[in-house]
Design an enzyme around this catalytic site. Structure first.
Site, PDB file in Angstrom:
ATOM      1  N   GLN A 154       0.810  -1.209   0.000  1.00  0.00           N
ATOM      2  CA  GLN A 154       0.000   0.000   0.000  1.00  0.00           C
ATOM      3  C   GLN A 154       0.850   1.268   0.000  1.00  0.00           C
ATOM      4  O   GLN A 154       1.879   1.354   0.660  1.00  0.00           O
ATOM      5  CB  GLN A 154      -0.927   0.036   1.226  1.00  0.00           C
ATOM      6  N   LYS A 155       0.378   2.241  -0.796  1.00  0.00           N
ATOM      7  CA  LYS A 155       0.924   3.613  -0.815  1.00  0.00           C
ATOM      8  C   LYS A 155       2.400   3.671  -1.197  1.00  0.00           C
ATOM      9  O   LYS A 155       3.176   4.459  -0.653  1.00  0.00           O
ATOM     10  CB  LYS A 155       0.691   4.299   0.533  1.00  0.00           C
TER      11      LYS A 155
ATOM     12  N   THR B 178      -0.264   1.304  -7.689  1.00  0.00           N
ATOM     13  CA  THR B 178      -1.388   1.391  -8.616  1.00  0.00           C
ATOM     14  C   THR B 178      -0.923   1.905  -9.968  1.00  0.00           C
ATOM     15  O   THR B 178      -1.259   1.345 -11.021  1.00  0.00           O
ATOM     16  CB  THR B 178      -2.482   2.298  -8.044  1.00  0.00           C
TER      17      THR B 178
ATOM     18  N   LYS C  35     -12.096  -3.179 -14.823  1.00  0.00           N
ATOM     19  CA  LYS C  35     -10.770  -2.934 -14.237  1.00  0.00           C
ATOM     20  C   LYS C  35      -9.909  -4.183 -14.299  1.00  0.00           C
ATOM     21  O   LYS C  35      -9.199  -4.518 -13.356  1.00  0.00           O
ATOM     22  CB  LYS C  35     -10.876  -2.457 -12.785  1.00  0.00           C
TER      23      LYS C  35
ATOM     24  N   HIS D 143      -4.148  -6.897  -1.271  1.00  0.00           N
ATOM     25  CA  HIS D 143      -2.761  -6.554  -0.927  1.00  0.00           C
ATOM     26  C   HIS D 143      -2.065  -7.725  -0.228  1.00  0.00           C
ATOM     27  O   HIS D 143      -1.515  -7.580   0.878  1.00  0.00           O
ATOM     28  CB  HIS D 143      -2.700  -5.301  -0.066  1.00  0.00           C
TER      29      HIS D 143
END
Length: 442
Positions: free
Chosen positions: A124-125, A129, A152, A179
């Protein structure tokens, strides 16, 4: 001889070497002198060994004695892999048998036409993406991924078959959990692909991931959670089961932690944002899964987690750093002999950066303490990536030209934008919120 004398004198051969005749008729076996000496020597050696262990433990430095054989192997593997990018995850990571020399000296070039699979471990982060979109939309392939905007999802098939070569959010979905971390992916990917493709195939898995400067990543996650993100779809799977609520307790009550302050976010002792990169790259089974990473965390479990994360990161075919987009792109292209048709874009100004600038030194120090393992891992990763970059650069006779024209394979109308703090970074569940899958242009 008289019978009474015979009774008093009976010679019994107790041993081929000795026997002692006693007039009373009671037989006493006398131990030989050499055996007595041998027993004393053995006792002396045992005492000496015990003293040596005690003395070694007292005088040996923590830096040397604190490392178990597994940790020393981890450090050795990390150094060995420093100049060996592009390898599939070795079988030795999961089961003994394959030596490091065998792994390092074979030709492990990624082959789209064979059964090689690229597995993206999305933390994450970290900019995952945008990088994930690059993988499915911007690679210059003979058979590009076929992306369905409404779902998607992209079908990323091999040039001459409908087998999948990319295991990622946008190509297969979160099949191993939202994740999924290293522990989950290594236990799940093979089975999921077998089920998806309807047959068991011997594949080679090339793991890739991205890392980000830990304080910036932490603040980005804080802002994302403040907006309502929860990642409730995460399974936290380890050793055949999901973590219990007691092992991964929530930091909030209700549906989300929307509106949380930074002080509240940082005060939760089992916040999964703390040292997230180290935990997601380590083999959690080494510390008893989540039972040893959150509620019963110790200096010992921290040490094991960090050593495991370094080992696994170094063994991965590729990893990039969010703060070094151009270098990350070049290393990927040279590692896999694939080309992106667009250049990666570096965003030095982010919302997280603005948040960091507004914090006091005390707040920054507290966040750094909460992410001390990630900070050490990031420094390790940065040194390793630059070493790989220099190695690839020396091998590339056309480096200057390649560096100037990175991402200029074919004309495009724009480039896929890296938006580190976008709300589209993650959904709180696996389900789409109905937004179209689209790439921003600049």
């Amino acid at each position: 001889m008289h019978p009474t004398e015979m009774q008093k004198s009976v010679s019994v051969q107790v041993d081929s070497d000795f026997a002692l005749l006693l007039p009373s008729g009671v037989y006493e076996i006398k131990k030989m002198e050499p055996r007595s000496k041998l027993r004393k020597v053995i006792l002396f050696c045992l005492l000496l060994s015990l003293f040596g262990m005690v003395a070694f433990g007292y005088f040996c430095s923590d830096q040397v004695c604190a490392l178990s054989p597994r940790d020393r192997v981890s450090e050795a593997l990390a150094l060995t892999y420093a100049e060996a990018p592009g390898r599939p995850l070795p079988d030795v990571m999961a089961q003994p048998g394959l030596s490091y020399d065998e792994v390092l000296h074979d030709d492990f070039r990624f082959d789209l036409n064979a059964h090689d699979v690229m597995v993206f471990l999305h933390i994450q982060k970290t900019g995952g993406t945008s990088f994930g979109r690059h993988l499915v939309m911007d690679l210059d392939l003979k058979r590009p991924c076929n992306c369905q905007r409404a779902r998607k999802r992209c079908h990323c098939f091999r040039p001459h078959s409908n087998e999948i070569w990319l295991f990622s959010r946008y190509s297969t979905g979160w099949k191993c959990g939202l994740h999924a971390d290293f522990t989950e992916l290594t236990a799940c990917v093979g089975g999921e692909l077998d089920r998806h493709e309807g047959s068991a195939v011997h594949r080679r898995y090339f793991y890739i991931t991205l890392l980000r400067e830990p304080v910036a990543r932490y603040l980005s996650e804080y802002r994302h959670v403040k907006r309502g993100a929860t990642w409730k779809g995460s399974r936290h799977w380890c050793q055949g089961r999901t973590a219990t609520a007691g092992e991964v307790p929530p930091c909030y009550t209700g549906e989300s932690w929307r509106g949380v302050t930074l002080e509240e976010f940082a005060s939760c002792p089992w916040n999964l944002a703390n040292n997230r990169q180290t935990r997601m790259l380590a083999d959690l089974a080494l510390v008893g899964c989540y039972n040893g990473t959150l509620r019963h965390r110790s200096a010992e479990t921290d040490r094991v987690l960090l050593a495991s994360a370094k080992r696994n990161l170094a063994a991965m075919a590729y990893f990039g750093l969010t703060e070094f987009q151009k270098i990350s792109q070049y290393v990927f292209e040279e590692t896999f002999n694939l080309r992106f048709a667009v250049p990666f874009t570096q965003h030095n100004a982010t919302v997280s950066g603005a948040t960091l600038a507004a914090l006091s030194p005390t707040q920054v120090s507290h966040i750094r303490r909460l992410n001390s393992l990630d900070l050490e891992l990031y420094e390790f990763a940065k040194n390793l990536m630059f070493k790989r970059f220099e190695t690839l650069k020396k091998r590339d006779s056309d480096f200057e030209f390649r560096w100037r024209h990175l991402g200029e394979v074919a004309p495009r109308s724009g480039v896929t934008e890296f938006d580190w703090d976008s709300n589209l970074e993650d959904a709180t569940t696996e389900k789409s919120r109905g937004k179209a899958f689209k790439s921003k242009k600049v």
